[in-house]
Design a protein around this motif. Structure first.
Motif, PDB file in Angstrom:
ATOM      1  N   VAL A   1       0.503  -1.439  -0.485  1.00 52.12           N
ATOM      2  CA  VAL A   1       0.261   0.326  -0.160  1.00 52.12           C
ATOM      3  C   VAL A   1       0.769   1.417  -0.251  1.00 52.12           C
ATOM      4  CG1 VAL A   1      -1.747  -1.278   1.113  1.00 52.12           C
ATOM      5  CG2 VAL A   1       0.185   0.298   2.229  1.00 52.12           C
TER       6      VAL A   1
ATOM      7  N   HIS B   1      -2.894   3.112  10.082  1.00 50.69           N
ATOM      8  CA  HIS B   1      -2.988   3.028   9.075  1.00 50.69           C
ATOM      9  C   HIS B   1      -2.352   1.426   8.736  1.00 50.69           C
ATOM     10  CE1 HIS B   1      -5.215   3.733   4.680  1.00 50.69           C
ATOM     11  NE2 HIS B   1      -3.921   3.457   4.115  1.00 50.69           N
TER      12      HIS B   1
ATOM     13  N   GLN C   1      -4.213  -1.628  10.019  1.00 53.68           N
ATOM     14  CA  GLN C   1      -5.191  -1.716   9.928  1.00 53.68           C
ATOM     15  C   GLN C   1      -4.886  -2.511   8.414  1.00 53.68           C
ATOM     16  OE1 GLN C   1      -7.444   1.800   9.497  1.00 53.68           O
ATOM     17  NE2 GLN C   1      -7.558   2.450  12.402  1.00 53.68           N
ATOM     18  N   ARG C   2      -4.395  -1.975   6.656  1.00 52.02           N
ATOM     19  CA  ARG C   2      -3.890  -2.681   6.035  1.00 52.02           C
ATOM     20  C   ARG C   2      -3.339  -3.366   6.246  1.00 52.02           C
ATOM     21  NH1 ARG C   2      -5.189   1.233   1.782  1.00 52.02           N
ATOM     22  NH2 ARG C   2      -4.973  -1.090   0.539  1.00 52.02           N
TER      23      ARG C   2
END
Length: 262
Positions: free
Chosen positions: A71, A89, A92-93
């Protein structure tokens, strides 16, 4: 014995496939090469950028095309709140960060010291150390919880080899090298290693203003007779991110073709 070693290598190599890596300044140069190399080894990679989102997304695309997971995450690593949000972030990803590569490039004044004012020097010192400090504090809690982590900081040979007009850069990187030793000492009991990688001149966007004649002089003065490319540096970073480096911490690895030997 050979068979046992091969089996051990296979197990260690598989370890990286379960890891999550965050590479700051990952959209170009050393950062992009590192993100791609970690992705090729199977790590899940978060590619950090500030302004170059398109370039970061291109790195992500290349990782995915080679079968990896990645990502792009935007954040100014000098800003504590942005860094915290970025790390959350990524968690979470992709999952909690196992491997942190602090690579984001900080601009600096290219002047002789006697032509500087204090802000010329302090700006680079502050930017360099803020980035390392905020990143370290943001990823450390999850690493401490799991009793595992790899922290890798990109330094520069200018910290050890004084170079004209690079005093601000070299002094800041010297401070970074010292910071890494303290992190290694404090976090070592918790299964976390911290090391710096110190490149010499590398063919990247950051060196595009270096005259070709100067690059040729540096190549001639280097035992390996060339200037580095990003892949030369990322190879050392991947080693320090791997299980093969499990007993290496508090070090500064010089990747400069031998122009500086210590």
């Amino acid at each position: 014995m050979v068979q046992a070693n091969l089996c051990e290598w296979s197990v260690l190599n598989d370890e990286l496939k379960r890891r999550v890596a965050l590479v700051t300044g990952g959209s170009r140069g050393i950062g992009a090469a590192t993100a791609l190399a970690l992705g090729k080894q199977g790590a899940k990679v978060a590619v950090n950028y500030v302004e170059q989102e398109a370039a970061a997304q291109d790195v992500v695309r290349q990782i995915k095309e080679q079968g990896g997971e990645a990502v792009a995450v935007g954040a100014d690593v000098r800003d504590a709140e942005q860094v915290k949000e970025m790390v959350l972030h990524v968690k979470q990803r992709l999952g909690a960060v196992d491997i942190m590569v602090s690579n984001a490039n900080m601009a600096f004044a290219m002047k002789p010291i006697l032509q500087m004012d204090w802000t010329d020097l302090s700006q680079k010192l502050n930017d360099e150390m803020k980035a390392a400090f905020h990143l370290t504090q943001a990823v450390a809690p999850d690493m401490l919880e799991r009793q595992y982590g790899r922290m890798i900081y990109i330094s520069s040979s200018s910290a050890d080899l004084p170079t004209p007009y690079l005093a601000a850069h070299g002094v800041a990187k010297g401070g970074l090298n010292s910071f890494v030793k303290y992190i290694a000492q404090e976090l070592g009991p918790h299964g976390i290693t911290a090391n710096s990688v110190s490149p010499g001149l590398v063919q990247t966007d950051a060196s595009r203003y270096t005259p070709e004649a100067v690059k040729e002089q540096i190549a001639m003065a280097t035992p390996l007779q060339r200037v580095a490319v990003p892949g030369d540096i990322s190879a050392a970073i991947v080693f320090l991110a791997s299980e093969e480096s499990r007993f290496v911490t508090g070090t500064c690895t010089h990747v400069n073709g031998g122009i500086l030997m210590q």
